[in-house]
Design an enzyme around this catalytic site. Structure first.
Site, PDB file in Angstrom:
ATOM      1  N   ASP A 147     -10.183  -9.140  43.373  1.00  0.00           N
ATOM      2  CA  ASP A 147     -10.825  -9.285  42.074  1.00  0.00           C
ATOM      3  C   ASP A 147     -11.659 -10.566  42.007  1.00  0.00           C
ATOM      4  OD1 ASP A 147     -10.995  -8.485  39.156  1.00  0.00           O
ATOM      5  OD2 ASP A 147     -10.105 -10.480  38.948  1.00  0.00           O
ATOM      6  N   GLU A 185     -14.838  -7.872  44.954  1.00  0.00           N
ATOM      7  CA  GLU A 185     -15.652  -7.775  43.749  1.00  0.00           C
ATOM      8  C   GLU A 185     -16.384  -9.107  43.610  1.00  0.00           C
ATOM      9  OE1 GLU A 185     -15.468  -7.316  38.889  1.00  0.00           O
ATOM     10  OE2 GLU A 185     -13.822  -8.236  39.977  1.00  0.00           O
TER      11      GLU A 185
END
EC number: 3.2.1.141
Length: 581
Positions: free
Chosen positions: A244, A281
């Protein structure tokens, strides 16, 4: 049983296990570590007290039966009897499916989700990407406020339920990727700062102090995160991790944390004899993330590509606010650029950021499968005021066009759960904070954020209201009804084409050729012998394909072969995939 904990600032560390206490000793071999033996069994509850303070859960806890604030529990992950013989599955040729355990089924558990995996096999998916499963406050949430980075959220079923889920997926031929959050923890239930310098004020993030990757004490913090990542891959037999917001991992050291992590994961893959993937990401549009370490890159295997999403979304919806501004001016040109170059912002000026952004990909060296392309994700749906999916905004024909662009583009396609049947349920932002002050702060902050964009307070769902989560659960009766059934059939056909047509999984980004008409709202592209045409306009479009024989592989609406003029007549809000040798 041996217990150990890193607590470099403590003068005394006491183990509390099943009501008994024992003082731990400093480890002479490892600075800051404390260890000792105590009697324990499966399920024994334990924690550590520092300098006579409260008993805290283990930072490396493998199970938190009572949530982030409770004691840890002893669990032997090696006792699970694996059924599936699994050789692994890499990203080339993959179709990824993003799944949130808590809303994939009304039950919201890993076992219930495992019971629906056959649907993904029939769809043609190859990889299931689970959103975070680490413990977080309450029962329901997105999972990005997790703590205990080595444990599994108990309401989802706990550690063995994740093992059962992965085992069942592997039996069905599905790889499993887990979304992990290394850039922040908590804040609720985050006791790591009491143990040591896990965070630093040297850098700041949207969530407060940054995770300590480069300040004093960061060697052990990095080892904590790398150890957690390897534990997920080894103990749960996962096939990869989605990392993330890696742009929030601030690290000034010569060897970046992500380089260290990718080297460790590649080493584990070699040891296990099966491929393991790291998917980042990142909104930096920096090719270094997916450049091999041997070429001075960080060595990650793939990254999410928001530029492709923004171009698709702007072309489909006409939205041009916020970060869609640069994509909305000439959306078909933006889409053509991402289809052929990966990034839209590759050193160009970004009006949203007020500066130049990104740098170009080397198309000769970066394979297309290293970029994940998508028209919807949990972020892009859930961060809208009402969590409305594309299905709430577009006709079935335009949804078919979105699917066609995603599943025939030169990237690894990713779907967000339910999009394959145009789910009528929204996916909204929901929390279950047990701290009343934090719950109210989240509620107020959410409404204030959207009030700035003209939304009335009563129109923004309350994240703490259980009904917000309930509205976000998939309705599994929908795929049997129209128009959902037709959309689902279209997704299945497109994914099948990826298996049947090698050109659709060709990793060569430079081989994609695009034509478009901004005013007429059509775009066509070629990948080898495969031709793809989408007409986003309401009126029929005459799309030049050239003369010669064609074979229609899939068409949302009936189309005729091009005439002598080489023009393909595509109905409004429709799409077609052809082969033209």
């Amino acid at each position: 049983m041996q217990f150990e904990v890193w607590a470099p600032q403590a003068d005394r560390v006491t183990l509390h296990c099943d009501g008994a206490t024992r003082a731990l000793e400093r480890d002479p071999e490892r600075a800051g570590w404390w260890s000792g033996e105590a009697q324990a069994r499966e399920g024994s509850r334990y924690g550590f007290a520092l300098d006579g303070g409260p008993v805290l859960p283990d930072p490396r806890s493998r199970r938190q039966p009572d949530g982030p604030d409770g004691l840890s529990a002893v669990v032997d992950l090696g006792r699970y009897g694996w059924r599936a013989a699994w050789a692994g599955r890499g990203l080339p040729g993959a179709v990824v499916y993003e799944l949130h355990v808590g809303t994939y089924t009304p039950e919201g558990t890993l076992d219930a989700a495992a019971g629906r995996l056959e649907h993904l096999v029939e769809l043609g998916v190859t990889h299931v990407e689970l959103m975070p499963v680490c413990p977080f406050p309450g029962r329901h949430g997105w999972g990005y406020e997790g703590v205990s980075l080595w444990a599994v959220h108990e309401p989802y079923g706990g550690p063995e339920a994740l093992q059962r889920f992965v085992d069942r997926a592997h039996e069905l031929g599905l790889a499993v990727v887990l979304d992990v959050v290394h850039n922040h923890l908590g804040p609720s239930g985050n006791y790591l700062p009491l143990f040591g310098p896990y965070f630093t004020d040297t850098h700041t993030t949207p969530w407060g102090s940054a995770v300590n990757l480069d300040a004093p004490g960061s060697d052990e913090v990095r080892a904590y995160l790398v150890g957690s990542a390897l534990a997920w891959l080894r103990d749960y037999r996962l096939d990869g991790l989605r990392l993330d917001a890696v742009h929030a991992l601030y690290d000034t050291r010569a060897c970046h944390f992500l380089e260290e992590l990718s080297a460790a994961v590649d080493g584990l893959a070699e040891e296990l004899g099966r491929p393991l993937s790291l998917i980042a990401e990142s909104d930096l549009n920096n090719p270094r993330f997916i450049t091999p370490r041997a070429e001075q890159g960080l060595g990650l295997h793939a990254q999410w590509n928001d530029d492709f999403h923004h171009a698709v979304h702007a072309a489909l919806t006409g939205e041009s606010q916020g970060y869609y501004a640069d994509f909305g001016r000439d959306p078909f040109a933006a889409l053509a650029k991402t289809l052929t170059g990966g990034y839209f912002h590759d050193g160009t000026y970004s009006s949203f950021r007020g500066r130049r952004h990104g740098r170009p990909l080397d198309r000769a060296r970066v394979a297309g499968h290293r970029l994940l392309g998508y028209s919807q994700t949990h972020d892009q749906v859930g961060n809208r005021a009402q969590g409305d999916r594309l299905a709430a905004l577009l006709s079935p024909g335009l949804l078919a066009c979105a699917a066609t662009l995603t599943l025939t583009a030169p990237f690894t396609p990713m779907l967000f759960m339910g999009e394959e049947w145009a789910a009528g349920t929204p996916w909204q932002f929901f929390t279950d904070h047990t701290d009343p002050e934090l719950a109210e702060a989240v509620r107020r902050g959410r409404r204030r954020e959207f009030a700035e964009h003209g939304w009335a307070e009563e129109d923004v769902p309350d994240p703490q209201d259980p009904a917000t989560r309930e509205r976000s659960c998939l309705d599994w009766s929908e795929p049997e009804r129209e128009p959902h059934a037709r959309v689902l059939d279209w997704y299945r056909r497109l994914i099948a084409l990826r298996r049947e047509q090698p050109d659709l999984t060709d990793p060569d980004l430079a081989d994609t050729k695009v034509a478009y008409d901004e005013e007429a709202r059509w775009l066509a592209f070629r990948r080898g012998d495969v031709r793809v045409a989408v007409n986003l306009g309401k009126e029929p479009a005459a799309i030049p394909l050239g003369t010669g024989e064609v074979e229609v592989l899939a068409a949302w609406d009936p189309v005729r072969s091009p005439g002598p003029d080489g023009l393909l007549q595509v109905p409004g809000e429709s799409c077609v995939v052809l082969v033209q040798p």
